[in-house]
Write a protein that holds these residues in place. Structure first.
Motif, PDB file in Angstrom:
ATOM      1  N   LEU A 188     -11.424   5.285   3.724  1.00 53.60           N
ATOM      2  CA  LEU A 188     -10.402   4.663   4.561  1.00 53.60           C
ATOM      3  C   LEU A 188      -9.532   3.718   3.737  1.00 53.60           C
ATOM      4  N   GLN A 189     -10.153   2.940   2.846  1.00 51.07           N
ATOM      5  CA  GLN A 189      -9.392   2.016   2.002  1.00 51.07           C
ATOM      6  C   GLN A 189      -8.442   2.780   1.093  1.00 51.07           C
ATOM      7  N   ALA A 190      -8.903   3.882   0.527  1.00 50.69           N
ATOM      8  CA  ALA A 190      -8.048   4.701  -0.341  1.00 50.69           C
ATOM      9  C   ALA A 190      -6.861   5.254   0.454  1.00 50.69           C
ATOM     10  N   HIS A 191      -7.114   5.695   1.671  1.00 51.11           N
ATOM     11  CA  HIS A 191      -6.035   6.219   2.522  1.00 51.11           C
ATOM     12  C   HIS A 191      -5.035   5.112   2.878  1.00 51.11           C
ATOM     13  N   ILE A 192      -5.546   3.957   3.257  1.00 52.67           N
ATOM     14  CA  ILE A 192      -4.685   2.824   3.596  1.00 52.67           C
ATOM     15  C   ILE A 192      -3.833   2.433   2.394  1.00 52.67           C
TER      16      ILE A 192
ATOM     17  N   GLU B 190       1.343   1.894   0.081  1.00 55.74           N
ATOM     18  CA  GLU B 190       2.214   2.028  -1.090  1.00 55.74           C
ATOM     19  C   GLU B 190       3.450   2.865  -0.758  1.00 55.74           C
ATOM     20  N   ALA B 191       3.259   3.960  -0.042  1.00 52.28           N
ATOM     21  CA  ALA B 191       4.391   4.820   0.322  1.00 52.28           C
ATOM     22  C   ALA B 191       5.379   4.073   1.210  1.00 52.28           C
ATOM     23  N   ARG B 192       4.876   3.307   2.158  1.00 54.93           N
ATOM     24  CA  ARG B 192       5.762   2.571   3.068  1.00 54.93           C
ATOM     25  C   ARG B 192       6.488   1.437   2.353  1.00 54.93           C
ATOM     26  N   VAL B 193       5.787   0.737   1.463  1.00 51.53           N
ATOM     27  CA  VAL B 193       6.423  -0.345   0.709  1.00 51.53           C
ATOM     28  C   VAL B 193       7.509   0.234  -0.199  1.00 51.53           C
TER      29      VAL B 193
ATOM     30  N   LEU C 154      11.378  -0.736   0.020  1.00 54.16           N
ATOM     31  CA  LEU C 154      11.974  -1.472  -1.089  1.00 54.16           C
ATOM     32  C   LEU C 154      13.018  -0.680  -1.878  1.00 54.16           C
ATOM     33  N   THR C 155      12.910   0.622  -1.892  1.00 61.34           N
ATOM     34  CA  THR C 155      13.816   1.433  -2.708  1.00 61.34           C
ATOM     35  C   THR C 155      15.290   1.162  -2.400  1.00 61.34           C
ATOM     36  N   PRO C 156      15.732   1.210  -1.140  1.00 62.02           N
ATOM     37  CA  PRO C 156      17.152   0.940  -0.874  1.00 62.02           C
ATOM     38  C   PRO C 156      17.537  -0.500  -1.241  1.00 62.02           C
ATOM     39  N   LEU C 157      16.649  -1.432  -0.981  1.00 65.07           N
ATOM     40  CA  LEU C 157      16.931  -2.833  -1.300  1.00 65.07           C
ATOM     41  C   LEU C 157      17.071  -3.028  -2.804  1.00 65.07           C
ATOM     42  N   LEU C 158      16.189  -2.415  -3.575  1.00 62.71           N
ATOM     43  CA  LEU C 158      16.261  -2.529  -5.034  1.00 62.71           C
ATOM     44  C   LEU C 158      17.500  -1.841  -5.586  1.00 62.71           C
ATOM     45  N   GLU C 159      17.844  -0.690  -5.028  1.00 60.62           N
ATOM     46  CA  GLU C 159      19.060   0.003  -5.474  1.00 60.62           C
ATOM     47  C   GLU C 159      20.294  -0.848  -5.203  1.00 60.62           C
ATOM     48  N   GLN C 160      20.354  -1.459  -4.033  1.00 63.67           N
ATOM     49  CA  GLN C 160      21.483  -2.316  -3.682  1.00 63.67           C
ATOM     50  C   GLN C 160      21.537  -3.530  -4.612  1.00 63.67           C
TER      51      GLN C 160
END
Length: 98
Positions: free
Chosen positions: A40-44, A49-52, A56-62
């Motif tokens: 469960l911890q590995a899945h979480i 990580e995928a959600r973060v 963050l990707t659009p914010l970092l690109e901007q």
């Protein structure tokens, strides 16, 4: 020196008394809970990580785009200032014969 060795314990048979193969291994409740918790911890971790990354990707690109634009503006300003100073000093150099 002589050592006295105890006889080796007999190895358990792989067959039960009835001649059948033994059933699946028996795990304790703590072992099962630990395994489930680990999975469960590995899945979480993967989902988090995928959600973060997605957030963050659009914010970092901007942010990178803004930093590049600001750097270009400051570089252009610095070049203009340097050129203006050089041009201001150029007549004096030519008069002095430098």
């Amino acid at each position: 020196m002589t050592e006295v060795l105890a006889p080796a314990p007999e190895q358990p048979d792989t067959l039960t008394q009835a001649g059948e193969a033994p059933g699946p291994p028996v795990f304790s409740e703590a072992e099962i809970a630990e395994r489930i918790s680990s999975e469960l911890q590995a899945h979480i971790d993967r989902v988090l990580e995928a959600r973060v990354r997605a957030a963050l990707t659009p914010l970092l690109e901007q942010t990178v785009t803004q930093v590049i634009e600001e750097t270009r503006r400051e570089l252009a300003s610095t070049l203009r200032d340097g050129l203006a100073r050089a041009l201001a000093h150029a007549p004096a150099r030519h008069r002095d014969g430098s």
